[in-house]
Every structure is written in C-alpha cells, then in structure tokens.
Design a protein around this motif. Structure first.
Motif, PDB file in Angstrom:
ATOM      1  N   ILE A   1      41.045  29.629  37.320  1.00  0.00           N
ATOM      2  CA  ILE A   1      42.260  30.320  36.863  1.00  0.00           C
ATOM      3  C   ILE A   1      42.874  31.052  38.063  1.00  0.00           C
ATOM      4  O   ILE A   1      42.156  31.646  38.873  1.00  0.00           O
ATOM      5  CB  ILE A   1      41.911  31.269  35.695  1.00  0.00           C
ATOM      6  CG1 ILE A   1      41.470  30.402  34.506  1.00  0.00           C
ATOM      7  CG2 ILE A   1      43.100  32.158  35.322  1.00  0.00           C
ATOM      8  CD1 ILE A   1      40.826  31.133  33.392  1.00  0.00           C
TER       9      ILE A   1
ATOM     10  N   PHE B   1      46.238  33.371  39.934  1.00  0.00           N
ATOM     11  CA  PHE B   1      47.368  34.305  39.786  1.00  0.00           C
ATOM     12  C   PHE B   1      48.664  33.599  40.182  1.00  0.00           C
ATOM     13  O   PHE B   1      49.304  33.941  41.176  1.00  0.00           O
ATOM     14  CB  PHE B   1      47.184  35.511  40.710  1.00  0.00           C
ATOM     15  CG  PHE B   1      46.265  36.561  40.178  1.00  0.00           C
ATOM     16  CD1 PHE B   1      46.751  37.639  39.455  1.00  0.00           C
ATOM     17  CD2 PHE B   1      44.899  36.474  40.404  1.00  0.00           C
ATOM     18  CE1 PHE B   1      45.893  38.611  38.967  1.00  0.00           C
ATOM     19  CE2 PHE B   1      44.040  37.433  39.917  1.00  0.00           C
ATOM     20  CZ  PHE B   1      44.529  38.507  39.192  1.00  0.00           C
TER      21      PHE B   1
ATOM     22  N   VAL C   1      50.562  33.211  36.133  1.00  0.00           N
ATOM     23  CA  VAL C   1      49.357  32.543  35.640  1.00  0.00           C
ATOM     24  C   VAL C   1      49.479  31.037  35.871  1.00  0.00           C
ATOM     25  O   VAL C   1      50.532  30.440  35.640  1.00  0.00           O
ATOM     26  CB  VAL C   1      49.034  32.912  34.161  1.00  0.00           C
ATOM     27  CG1 VAL C   1      50.221  32.751  33.243  1.00  0.00           C
ATOM     28  CG2 VAL C   1      47.829  32.153  33.634  1.00  0.00           C
TER      29      VAL C   1
ATOM     30  N   LEU D   1      42.862  37.807  35.994  1.00  0.00           N
ATOM     31  CA  LEU D   1      44.102  38.289  35.361  1.00  0.00           C
ATOM     32  C   LEU D   1      43.829  39.175  34.131  1.00  0.00           C
ATOM     33  O   LEU D   1      42.802  39.005  33.472  1.00  0.00           O
ATOM     34  CB  LEU D   1      44.930  37.119  34.853  1.00  0.00           C
ATOM     35  CG  LEU D   1      45.608  36.163  35.791  1.00  0.00           C
ATOM     36  CD1 LEU D   1      44.633  35.319  36.585  1.00  0.00           C
ATOM     37  CD2 LEU D   1      46.499  35.240  34.981  1.00  0.00           C
TER      38      LEU D   1
ATOM     39  N   GLN E   1      45.806  36.033  29.750  1.00  0.00           N
ATOM     40  CA  GLN E   1      44.986  34.831  29.566  1.00  0.00           C
ATOM     41  C   GLN E   1      45.049  34.354  28.116  1.00  0.00           C
ATOM     42  O   GLN E   1      45.120  33.154  27.843  1.00  0.00           O
ATOM     43  CB  GLN E   1      43.549  35.100  29.996  1.00  0.00           C
ATOM     44  CG  GLN E   1      43.459  35.474  31.478  1.00  0.00           C
ATOM     45  CD  GLN E   1      42.040  35.486  32.010  1.00  0.00           C
ATOM     46  OE1 GLN E   1      41.280  34.551  31.782  1.00  0.00           O
ATOM     47  NE2 GLN E   1      41.679  36.538  32.725  1.00  0.00           N
TER      48      GLN E   1
ATOM     49  N   ALA F   1      48.370  32.735  27.612  1.00  0.00           N
ATOM     50  CA  ALA F   1      48.395  31.441  28.303  1.00  0.00           C
ATOM     51  C   ALA F   1      47.705  30.378  27.445  1.00  0.00           C
ATOM     52  O   ALA F   1      48.193  29.241  27.320  1.00  0.00           O
ATOM     53  CB  ALA F   1      47.724  31.560  29.666  1.00  0.00           C
TER      54      ALA F   1
END
Ligand SMILES: Cc1ncc(COP(=O)(O)O)c(C=O)c1O
Length: 395
Positions: free
Chosen positions: A101, A103, A251, A275, A280, A283
């Motif tokens: 994951i 930024f 993201v 994050l 998250q 997302a």
C-alpha cells in the motif's frame, strides 16, 4: 547574522521542476484578471464519488483508526486489491505477499529506484514521460537511459533499438500505459515483448497503470500482470487518484513481484507508518463498491475528447485522438518550439497547455492538453486558438 545552511548534494542534484515557471505564468495571468482556460495540468476536476466519501466519513469516527495503522497497511485493503485484480483483469494476487500500500502512486514510483538500484546503475525511462520517474532515479543516484516514444511506433518503446550494452547494464525500467503525456495505450503483445526483453537482460519492470481505468472506444486498457511471466519480472502501480477522483487522498498500491513488494515494504517501514485507517477503509469501499462511477467518468472524458478533437480539426489542426488517459498530445507546426508555442497560446489566446519538452527531449514538437474542464470550455479553447490563424484549414 543568519547562518547559511547548505543543502545536501543529494538535494542540489534533483531535477528542476520544468513546469513550475508555467504554473507561475498562468497564476500571474489569472491574477491580472484574464479568463485563462487552463489545460496544462493533470488534476482531475470531478469530485470523489459520494459512496466513497461517505465510507470515509463513517470510518473517520471509528476510534480504531485514531491509533497508528499497521506498518504495512490493513489486510482488508490488501484483500480488496486482490479481489479487484481478479474481477477486473482475471489476475490472481496473493494479498499477503504481492501487494504494497502506497501514499499515492508518486511515492511508490519515487521509492522504487531507492529499493532496486545502486548509484551509477542504469534505469530505462520513457521519453516523453512522467517527470516523477526522474526524481526517484536522481535520489538513488542512478543514471537514466531514455527510450524514445515516437508516433510511428504508436508511442511504444522499440526494444530492438536499445543497444545490448545498455540493456545489459539496465536494472530497472519504467513504462506507463495508458500513457501520460501521449494518450497511447499498450497491447498484450507489447507487454509480452516487455517480459521477454526484461527477462533476457535481468531488468525489473515497473508498469505505472495510473490511467488503467481510462480507455476509449470500448477498449479496456490491459494490465501488465495479465501477461504470462509479468510477475516474475515486475510490478504494476495502481492509483485511486484517477479511477475514483481521489487525487487529494493520497492512496495507491503496488501489485506483482513478491521480491519487489518486499523491498517497497521494507523501505516504507523506515519512512512511515501506513495511511490513516479511514482512508484505507474508503479505498477498499471504492474497489469493492459499485463501479458505475468509473464507467460514467470514462464516458465523460470520452465525450470531452470527441468534442475537443473535432473542434481542433475544425480549425485546421490535424491531431490524433488519444485512445486512453485524459490527455491529448498535439503535434505542432514546424519551426516553433513547444515552450514558445505554449507561451504564445497563453499570451494571445489565454489557453494554458504543457509544452512537450517538459516531458523529455522527444516531447519536443508537441504540447499536452488535459481534458479536465467541461466541453463548452474545451470548445472555446479550440475557438480561441483558431482565431490566431495558425493552421491552414483542410477541407
Ligand atoms: C503517469 C502518472 N503516474 C503517476 C501519477 C501519480 O498519481 P498519484 O501520485 O496521485 O497516485 C500521475 C499523476 O499525475 C501520472 O500522471
């Protein structure tokens, strides 16, 4: 007396931001009261879909997310990413080992050279291309070798034109389709060629799939990971910025080769905690929720593309329609540089475009336009340019 604090050599040798002066000039014009149509930037103009914002609003109130997130991100988001790749591309991803994951895509793209190359190593870079690739390479003190993207090859690199000595020294390669700035898309055959070339020369591939959702004329852009062997050589970077208009949320994720994912997570362990958990969760809601918003967005960009390209052809400017992304890449009349042309449009038509030279030497002879304003403004931009009488009208 104030002390003169020197910057590190590393900072001093970072590439200069070519577009900063253009942004300043546009700002001055607007301040002077001009009605500038700004087609020079790549900032999506539509809001994030409501269901994603609402997921964020609910999640923001959850005290669980007020604590530090797990360093490598929440597993539920990694599982959502794997489900998204299975649904959209038929690609199997192991959420535990094949997802990192990020930024935003930019962060991952800048981190990757730091993860994979040493000072002096060669990195293959598309020219023209997205300038943030250069930043990570400079931070890693590596060397760029440009892969020219020219119209005759559909803006795809020609691997046969890369000298064997360069290919053998290269450790990493950046690709990006749908392409910024050219609007070109890639085929599975091209990606298969890429895998073969990369495997032969031991080059790690980073496919930047920032515009992965945005393909026109009913053609869905191909994921690099759809091709056999892709995971053996590389990763794909996917951002929420364009598909779901979440550029401000920062993201994105990397998927693919387990070693590269491990390297990214290792570097990120040292740079940040992951994050905000609520981002998250939102997302994951974006990936797993209704996708009509994506289809609507693509239809919106396609309608803008059609309007703008027709309007340019009406003023006698012979341009090709992009097959993906939200950019149009417009060839210039001979004898004027892209910087001069962009200055002239800003001065005389109050239309801002990005000069191709800002994307690399092979960007000279073009300007990039972002389809990030409504059809009426795009038509007006073409009309204003038409009034300058620069193009012969072809009937
Ligand atoms: C080609 C390309 N890659 C990556 C990005 C980075 O997107 P983000 O950092 O918002 O994920 C952009 C954004 O403009 C882009 O054009």
């Amino acid at each position: 007396m104030t002390m003169e604090i020197p910057f590190s050599e590393l900072l001093e040798q970072l590439p200069k931001q070519f577009f900063a002066s253009l942004v300043a000039k546009v700002g001055e014009k607007i301040k002077a009261g001009c009605d500038v149509i700004n087609l020079g930037q790549g900032n999506p103009d539509q809001p994030t879909p409501k269901h994603i914002v609402e997921a964020m609003q609910r999640a923001a109130a959850n005290p669980k997310y007020h604590k530090y997130s797990p360093f490598q991100g929440y597993f539920f988001l990694k599982e959502a990413i794997a489900a998204f790749y299975a649904r959209e591309y038929g690609v199997t991803i192991d959420p535990a080992r094949e997802v990192a994951i990020l930024f935003g895509g930019k962060a991952g793209l800048v981190e990757l050279p730091l993860c994979l190359v040493n000072p002096g190593d060669v990195v293959l870079v598309p020219d023209p291309g997205y300038p943030d690739y250069w930043s990570g390479i400079a931070l890693a003190r590596a060397r760029m070798e440009m892969m020219p993207l020219v119209a005759e090859n559909g803006f795809l690199p020609d691997y046969e034109a890369i000298p064997a000595a360069v290919a053998d020294r290269a450790k990493l390669m950046f690709l990006n389709y749908p392409n910024n700035p050219t609007g070109a898309t890639a085929t599975k055959e091209f990606f298969a060629e890429t895998v073969a070339f990369a495997a032969k020369h031991g080059i790690a591939v980073v496919h930047d799939f920032a515009y992965g959702a945005i393909g026109f004329d009913g053609r869905k852009p191909v994921s690099f990971l759809e091709v056999d062997g892709a995971k053996d050589v590389g990763v794909e970077i996917y951002t929420f910025s364009k598909t779901y208009n979440m550029a401000g949320w920062r993201v994105a994720f990397a998927v693919g080769n387990e070693r590269i994912i491990r390297a990214l997570e290792l570097l990120q362990d040292h740079l940040y905690v992951s994050l905000f958990g609520a981002i998250q969760e939102a997302a994951a809601a974006a990936l797993l929720g209704p996708q009509d918003c994506v289809a609507e967005l693509v239809a919106l960009y396609e309608a803008r593309r059609n309007t703008f390209i027709h309007a340019l052809r009406d003023i006698g400017w012979e341009v090709q329609a992009p097959s993906g992304s939200f950019f149009a890449w417009l060839p210039l009349p001979k004898g004027i540089s892209s910087a001069e042309f962009a200055d002239m449009l800003l001065e005389r038509a109050h239309v801002a475009v990005a000069p191709g030279i800002g994307f690399g030497e092979h960007g000279e002879g073009y300007v990039r336009v972002g389809l990030l304003t409504d059809e009426a403004r795009l038509r007006e931009a073409a009309e204003r340019i038409g009034r300058l009488g620069l193009f012969e009208k072809n009937f």
